[in-house]
Design a protein around this motif. Structure first.
Motif, mmCIF file in Angstrom:
data_model
loop_
_atom_site.group_PDB
_atom_site.id
_atom_site.type_symbol
_atom_site.label_atom_id
_atom_site.label_comp_id
_atom_site.label_asym_id
_atom_site.label_seq_id
_atom_site.Cartn_x
_atom_site.Cartn_y
_atom_site.Cartn_z
ATOM 1 N N LYS B 188 0.844 -1.195 0.000
ATOM 2 C CA LYS B 188 0.000 0.000 0.000
ATOM 3 C C LYS B 188 0.883 1.251 0.000
ATOM 4 O O LYS B 188 1.651 1.472 0.912
ATOM 5 C CB LYS B 188 -0.922 0.011 1.217
ATOM 6 N N SER B 189 0.771 2.029 -1.063
ATOM 7 C CA SER B 189 1.478 3.297 -1.148
ATOM 8 C C SER B 189 0.407 4.358 -1.405
ATOM 9 O O SER B 189 -0.729 4.006 -1.705
ATOM 10 C CB SER B 189 2.479 3.249 -2.302
ATOM 11 N N PRO B 190 0.760 5.643 -1.266
ATOM 12 C CA PRO B 190 -0.229 6.681 -1.578
ATOM 13 C C PRO B 190 -0.814 6.492 -2.980
ATOM 14 O O PRO B 190 -2.005 6.669 -3.192
ATOM 15 C CB PRO B 190 0.595 7.967 -1.502
ATOM 16 N N ARG B 191 0.046 6.080 -3.917
ATOM 17 C CA ARG B 191 -0.403 5.864 -5.295
ATOM 18 C C ARG B 191 -1.495 4.789 -5.354
ATOM 19 O O ARG B 191 -2.540 4.960 -5.988
ATOM 20 C CB ARG B 191 0.803 5.415 -6.126
ATOM 21 N N VAL B 192 -1.252 3.675 -4.640
ATOM 22 C CA VAL B 192 -2.223 2.581 -4.637
ATOM 23 C C VAL B 192 -3.521 3.024 -3.959
ATOM 24 O O VAL B 192 -4.616 2.713 -4.427
ATOM 25 C CB VAL B 192 -1.632 1.336 -3.936
ATOM 26 N N LEU B 193 -3.390 3.769 -2.867
ATOM 27 C CA LEU B 193 -4.600 4.192 -2.144
ATOM 28 C C LEU B 193 -5.444 5.151 -2.978
ATOM 29 O O LEU B 193 -6.679 5.050 -2.986
ATOM 30 C CB LEU B 193 -4.213 4.826 -0.797
ATOM 31 N N VAL B 194 -4.793 6.055 -3.707
ATOM 32 C CA VAL B 194 -5.544 6.953 -4.601
ATOM 33 C C VAL B 194 -6.230 6.135 -5.693
ATOM 34 O O VAL B 194 -7.406 6.336 -5.996
ATOM 35 C CB VAL B 194 -4.605 8.025 -5.222
ATOM 36 N N ALA B 195 -5.491 5.173 -6.266
ATOM 37 C CA ALA B 195 -6.077 4.318 -7.305
ATOM 38 C C ALA B 195 -7.292 3.562 -6.758
ATOM 39 O O ALA B 195 -8.311 3.433 -7.439
ATOM 40 C CB ALA B 195 -5.030 3.337 -7.833
ATOM 41 N N TRP B 196 -7.176 3.074 -5.529
ATOM 42 C CA TRP B 196 -8.305 2.347 -4.918
ATOM 43 C C TRP B 196 -9.510 3.255 -4.738
ATOM 44 O O TRP B 196 -10.651 2.841 -4.990
ATOM 45 C CB TRP B 196 -7.893 1.772 -3.554
ATOM 46 N N ALA B 197 -9.264 4.487 -4.289
ATOM 47 C CA ALA B 197 -10.375 5.421 -4.090
ATOM 48 C C ALA B 197 -11.074 5.691 -5.422
ATOM 49 O O ALA B 197 -12.306 5.674 -5.511
ATOM 50 C CB ALA B 197 -9.858 6.723 -3.474
ATOM 51 N N VAL B 198 -10.269 5.901 -6.469
ATOM 52 C CA VAL B 198 -10.847 6.145 -7.798
ATOM 53 C C VAL B 198 -11.605 4.909 -8.271
ATOM 54 O O VAL B 198 -12.727 5.003 -8.794
ATOM 55 C CB VAL B 198 -9.731 6.534 -8.800
ATOM 56 N N ALA B 199 -11.010 3.732 -8.069
ATOM 57 C CA ALA B 199 -11.663 2.486 -8.482
ATOM 58 C C ALA B 199 -12.984 2.303 -7.738
ATOM 59 O O ALA B 199 -13.999 1.914 -8.332
ATOM 60 C CB ALA B 199 -10.740 1.293 -8.212
ATOM 61 N N ALA B 200 -12.988 2.608 -6.448
ATOM 62 C CA ALA B 200 -14.205 2.450 -5.646
ATOM 63 C C ALA B 200 -15.304 3.377 -6.147
ATOM 64 O O ALA B 200 -16.441 2.949 -6.363
ATOM 65 C CB ALA B 200 -13.894 2.730 -4.173
ATOM 66 N N LEU B 201 -14.949 4.652 -6.370
ATOM 67 C CA LEU B 201 -15.953 5.618 -6.821
ATOM 68 C C LEU B 201 -16.464 5.265 -8.216
ATOM 69 O O LEU B 201 -17.665 5.293 -8.476
ATOM 70 C CB LEU B 201 -15.355 7.033 -6.820
ATOM 71 N N ALA B 202 -15.542 4.901 -9.116
ATOM 72 C CA ALA B 202 -15.947 4.575 -10.488
ATOM 73 C C ALA B 202 -16.835 3.340 -10.510
ATOM 74 O O ALA B 202 -17.846 3.301 -11.227
ATOM 75 C CB ALA B 202 -14.714 4.368 -11.360
ATOM 76 N N SER B 203 -16.482 2.334 -9.704
ATOM 77 C CA SER B 203 -17.291 1.115 -9.720
ATOM 78 C C SER B 203 -18.676 1.380 -9.129
ATOM 79 O O SER B 203 -19.670 0.833 -9.615
ATOM 80 C CB SER B 203 -16.589 -0.018 -8.971
ATOM 81 N N LEU B 204 -18.730 2.243 -8.109
ATOM 82 C CA LEU B 204 -20.036 2.576 -7.532
ATOM 83 C C LEU B 204 -20.893 3.343 -8.528
ATOM 84 O O LEU B 204 -22.099 3.076 -8.669
ATOM 85 C CB LEU B 204 -19.854 3.410 -6.257
ATOM 86 N N ALA B 205 -20.260 4.297 -9.243
ATOM 87 C CA ALA B 205 -20.999 5.066 -10.246
ATOM 88 C C ALA B 205 -21.520 4.139 -11.344
ATOM 89 O O ALA B 205 -22.683 4.234 -11.768
ATOM 90 C CB ALA B 205 -20.105 6.158 -10.836
ATOM 91 N N ALA B 206 -20.657 3.201 -11.781
ATOM 92 C CA ALA B 206 -21.064 2.276 -12.846
ATOM 93 C C ALA B 206 -22.171 1.348 -12.354
ATOM 94 O O ALA B 206 -23.120 1.038 -13.079
ATOM 95 C CB ALA B 206 -19.857 1.454 -13.311
ATOM 96 N N TRP B 207 -22.033 0.930 -11.101
ATOM 97 C CA TRP B 207 -23.035 0.035 -10.505
ATOM 98 C C TRP B 207 -24.391 0.730 -10.452
ATOM 99 O O TRP B 207 -25.438 0.132 -10.676
ATOM 100 C CB TRP B 207 -22.547 -0.369 -9.118
ATOM 101 N N LYS B 208 -24.371 2.037 -10.176
ATOM 102 C CA LYS B 208 -25.613 2.798 -10.038
ATOM 103 C C LYS B 208 -26.204 3.170 -11.405
ATOM 104 O O LYS B 208 -27.405 3.049 -11.609
ATOM 105 C CB LYS B 208 -25.329 4.065 -9.227
ATOM 106 N N TRP B 209 -25.346 3.617 -12.336
ATOM 107 C CA TRP B 209 -25.872 4.226 -13.559
ATOM 108 C C TRP B 209 -25.608 3.460 -14.851
ATOM 109 O O TRP B 209 -26.267 3.703 -15.854
ATOM 110 C CB TRP B 209 -25.316 5.657 -13.702
ATOM 111 N N LEU B 210 -24.653 2.578 -14.879
ATOM 112 C CA LEU B 210 -24.355 1.860 -16.122
ATOM 113 C C LEU B 210 -25.062 0.501 -16.114
ATOM 114 O O LEU B 210 -25.602 0.095 -15.096
ATOM 115 C CB LEU B 210 -22.840 1.705 -16.289
#
Lengths: 103, 245
Positions: B188-210
């Protein structure tokens, strides 16, 4: 287009599912064999790899019931505390069972 | 490119070790397979048909979804779309293993991929992040998971009544807890944690709207984009290998 679920029809449906799934198992590697792996591409696929897990788990928590949320929270806490997957998974599953028994 | 050298040697002893390593998690897969077997027979599949599907498809979530579409007839295009969407994560998983798989001859490479599934991939990917090359878990771990899936399906179609409600035991959460534990066990590095946050938000958005079942691929690709633009400072040895080749 539909297929009737006679014996031959079911075999055809299973064959279709097998081929589609196989295409997903083979496809990513097949495409990558044409891609030159630069450090940037390497970084992309490494970050993507752990993001797959997050992209599976986070919507699971949002879509899930209280038991699902309990399972994932307890797994997180146990994993961060003990750094051992098996106790973390077992504790998570037990938490889901317990919460569902109580609610 | 014409002179191919395949430096990765699969070690039989490690394949056996990985078989044993995933044995505990495969016991949960038996329970999940039993739930599938029960669901499949309730939807009108014959026992042998359910077993054949588990043998050749070997992708649980898509099998559950397919049996939900079962009736006296099944529409082909929706079936293909659903199976593809649910299993499209395999595309990304396979791609992420490519730096290792390219060092294996093509016949073995695609042979290994027959056994690619979430659990053994997660172990292999996590080992790779930690600098260990582990294709043995794809083979050994994949075999034990596949056998567990077959045994489970078999139990479910013949003795399904024993496991009427796997959810009450928390068994529906096995895979989620397993994958989460794998993610948290990695680097876990800051880079990985930012990527995870983006992945979480994108997957939630896709789950809701796509459309349904697209969220895994959308979230994972969004996380990957962070990695594409934000490189790790220290040189990655595997990347250096790729350049030298």
């Amino acid at each position: 287009m539909t297929i009737e679920t006679t014996t031959a029809g079911v075999l055809a449906l299973i064959a279709i599912m097998t081929v589609v799934t196989l295409a997903t198992r083979f496809g990513g590697v097949f495409i990558m064999s044409f891609v030159r792996i630069s450090p940037r591409i390497e970084s992309f696929i490494n970050t993507m790899a752990s993001s797959v897990l997050i992209a599976i788990v986070v919507p699971m928590a949002f879509a899930g019931d209280l038991g699902a949320i309990a399972a994932l929270s307890v797994t997180t806490v146990t994993m961060l505390a003990l750094r051992k997957p098996l106790p973390a998974i077992a504790a998570g599953i037990a938490a889901a069972g317990l919460v569902r028994y109580l609610t | 490119m014409s002179v191919a050298s395949y430096s990765y040697q699969i070690q039989p002893q490690r394949v056996r070790q990985e078989f044993v390593r995933l044995l505990p998690i495969s016991l949960f897969v038996v329970a999940f397979g039993a739930a599938f077997g029960l669901a499949a027979t309730q939807k009108g599949l014959l026992p042998l048909e359910a077993l054949l599907m588990s043998t050749t498809v070997f992708a649980g979530a898509s099998q559950f979804a397919a049996t939900d579409m079962w009736g006296s007839e099944v529409s082909i295009l929706p079936l293909i779309a659903v199976v593809f969407a649910i299993n499209s994560r395999h595309l990304l998983m396979g791609a992420s293993l490519y730096p290792m798989l390219k060092d294996v001859p093509p016949a073995k490479r695609y042979g290994l991929l027959l056994l690619l599934t979430d659990a053994n991939w997660a172990v292999s990917a996590q080992d790779y992040q930690n600098g260990k090359r582990n294709l043995e878990v794809i083979l050994g771990g994949g075999l034990v998971l596949w056998l567990a899936w077959l045994v489970g399906t078999w139990l479910g179609v013949y003795f399904g009544g024993l496991l009427q409600n796997p959810k009450s035991l928390g068994l529906d959460m096995v895979l989620g807890c397993f994958l989460l534990a794998m993610a948290l066990g990695g680097k876990k590095s800051p880079r990985v944690l930012v990527a995870w946050a983006v992945a979480a938000l994108a997957s939630l958005a896709a789950w809701k709207w796509l459309p349904p079942n697209t969220h895994v691929v959308v979230g994972a690709l969004a996380g990957g984009v962070i990695g594409y633009f934000w490189l790790d400072k220290k040189p990655v040895s595997a990347a250096a290998e790729g350049d030298a080749a």
